[in-house]
Design a protein around this motif. Structure first.
Motif, short mmCIF file in Angstrom:
data_model
loop_
_atom_site.label_atom_id
_atom_site.label_comp_id
_atom_site.label_asym_id
_atom_site.label_seq_id
_atom_site.Cartn_x
_atom_site.Cartn_y
_atom_site.Cartn_z
N GLY A 63 -2.09 -9.09 4.82
CA GLY A 63 -0.75 -9.46 4.39
C GLY A 63 -0.08 -8.35 3.59
N TRP A 64 -0.60 -7.16 3.70
CA TRP A 64 -0.04 -6.02 2.98
C TRP A 64 1.00 -5.32 3.85
N ARG A 65 1.93 -4.68 3.19
CA ARG A 65 2.89 -3.84 3.89
C ARG A 65 2.79 -2.42 3.35
N VAL A 66 3.24 -1.48 4.11
CA VAL A 66 3.15 -0.06 3.75
C VAL A 66 4.48 0.41 3.17
N VAL A 67 4.39 1.05 2.03
CA VAL A 67 5.52 1.77 1.44
C VAL A 67 5.23 3.24 1.68
N ALA A 68 5.93 3.83 2.64
CA ALA A 68 5.68 5.21 3.03
C ALA A 68 6.67 6.15 2.36
N ASP A 92 -1.81 14.85 -12.45
CA ASP A 92 -1.58 14.06 -13.67
C ASP A 92 -1.01 12.68 -13.33
N ALA A 93 -0.10 12.63 -12.36
CA ALA A 93 0.48 11.33 -11.97
C ALA A 93 -0.59 10.43 -11.36
N LEU A 94 -1.44 10.99 -10.52
CA LEU A 94 -2.49 10.19 -9.89
C LEU A 94 -3.58 9.80 -10.89
N ALA A 95 -3.78 10.60 -11.92
CA ALA A 95 -4.74 10.24 -12.97
C ALA A 95 -4.31 8.97 -13.70
N ASN A 96 -3.02 8.73 -13.73
CA ASN A 96 -2.48 7.55 -14.40
C ASN A 96 -2.24 6.38 -13.44
N TYR A 97 -2.42 6.60 -12.15
CA TYR A 97 -2.22 5.55 -11.15
C TYR A 97 -3.35 4.52 -11.33
N PRO A 98 -3.00 3.25 -11.52
CA PRO A 98 -4.01 2.26 -11.93
C PRO A 98 -4.82 1.62 -10.81
N ARG A 99 -4.68 2.08 -9.59
CA ARG A 99 -5.35 1.44 -8.46
C ARG A 99 -6.21 2.47 -7.70
N PRO A 100 -7.08 2.00 -6.81
CA PRO A 100 -7.85 2.94 -6.00
C PRO A 100 -6.94 3.71 -5.05
N TRP A 101 -7.28 4.95 -4.81
CA TRP A 101 -6.54 5.75 -3.84
C TRP A 101 -7.49 6.71 -3.15
N LEU A 102 -7.14 7.03 -1.91
CA LEU A 102 -7.96 7.92 -1.10
C LEU A 102 -7.17 9.15 -0.70
N GLU A 103 -7.83 10.29 -0.74
CA GLU A 103 -7.21 11.54 -0.30
C GLU A 103 -7.56 11.74 1.17
N LEU A 131 6.92 13.33 -4.96
CA LEU A 131 5.62 12.66 -4.87
C LEU A 131 5.24 12.03 -6.20
N ILE A 132 5.48 12.73 -7.28
CA ILE A 132 5.18 12.20 -8.62
C ILE A 132 5.99 10.94 -8.87
N ARG A 133 7.27 10.98 -8.56
CA ARG A 133 8.14 9.81 -8.76
C ARG A 133 7.64 8.65 -7.91
N ALA A 134 7.22 8.90 -6.67
CA ALA A 134 6.71 7.83 -5.80
C ALA A 134 5.47 7.19 -6.40
N VAL A 135 4.58 7.98 -6.95
CA VAL A 135 3.38 7.42 -7.59
C VAL A 135 3.80 6.55 -8.78
N GLN A 136 4.65 7.08 -9.63
CA GLN A 136 5.06 6.35 -10.83
C GLN A 136 5.84 5.08 -10.50
N ASP A 137 6.59 5.10 -9.41
CA ASP A 137 7.38 3.92 -9.02
C ASP A 137 6.55 2.86 -8.30
N ASN A 138 5.29 3.14 -8.01
CA ASN A 138 4.47 2.21 -7.24
C ASN A 138 3.17 1.84 -7.93
N TYR A 139 3.19 1.77 -9.25
CA TYR A 139 1.99 1.34 -9.99
C TYR A 139 1.55 -0.07 -9.61
N ASP A 140 2.48 -0.88 -9.12
CA ASP A 140 2.14 -2.26 -8.78
C ASP A 140 1.59 -2.41 -7.37
N VAL A 190 0.88 -1.16 0.00
CA VAL A 190 0.00 0.00 0.00
C VAL A 190 0.92 1.22 0.00
N LEU A 191 0.70 2.11 -0.93
CA LEU A 191 1.48 3.35 -0.98
C LEU A 191 0.86 4.37 -0.02
#
Length: 143
Positions: free
Chosen positions: A43-48, A86-97, A57-66, A4-5
């Motif tokens: 069984g998830w771990r946090v990538v903070a 723009d980075a979050l628009a391309n993020y392929p998973r659900p995310w919460l603000e 922040l943009i790089r972190a989003v792009q590096d964590n598409y998986d 989880v990012l």
């Protein structure tokens, strides 16, 4: 194991010392630990990641598409973080603000988020508990 990012923007690295009357006394480490507790049963771990500049922040989003999903407190970048948007628009998973304070009870310039229309949900004004609730929402949302 799935990740989880947990993404935190400008000035959130000094939580616990930054205007505790607004942001509370929990540190960023406390928040990270709380989110990890919430997602561990899956069984998830946090990538903070915390960055005071938008590019990190943009790089972190792009590096964590998986990752399975994300919890994002963009801080003041909610107002004009178009590159982050723009980075979050391309993020392929659900995310919460998430926002620690009730941004609508504060200065008018904080009343609109350029990111919120893309988010799966938004939690504001509940302090550090908001992060736990976002983690629970992800646990219940992700298949």
């Amino acid at each position: 194991m799935s990740d989880v990012l947990l993404l935190n923007g400008p000035n959130l690295g000094i939580l616990g010392r930054r205007q505790p009357e607004i942001y509370g006394t929990d540190t960023l480490e406390d928040v990270e630990r709380a989110v990890a507790e919430e997602v561990s049963a899956r069984g998830w771990r946090v990538v903070a990641e915390q960055h005071d500049c938008e590019c990190g922040l943009i790089r972190a989003v792009q590096d964590n598409y998986d990752s399975v999903g994300a919890i994002v407190n963009p801080g003041a970048l909610m107002i004009a973080g178009w590159g982050l948007r723009d980075a979050l628009a391309n993020y392929p998973r659900p995310w919460l603000e998430v926002h620690l304070s009730n941004v609508w009870a504060r200065e008018s310039f904080r009343h609109e988020s350029v990111l919120a229309p893309l988010a799966s949900g938004l939690i504001a004004g509940l302090g550090a508990l908001g992060y736990r609730l976002a983690a629970r929402a992800l646990v219940n949302t992700v298949e």
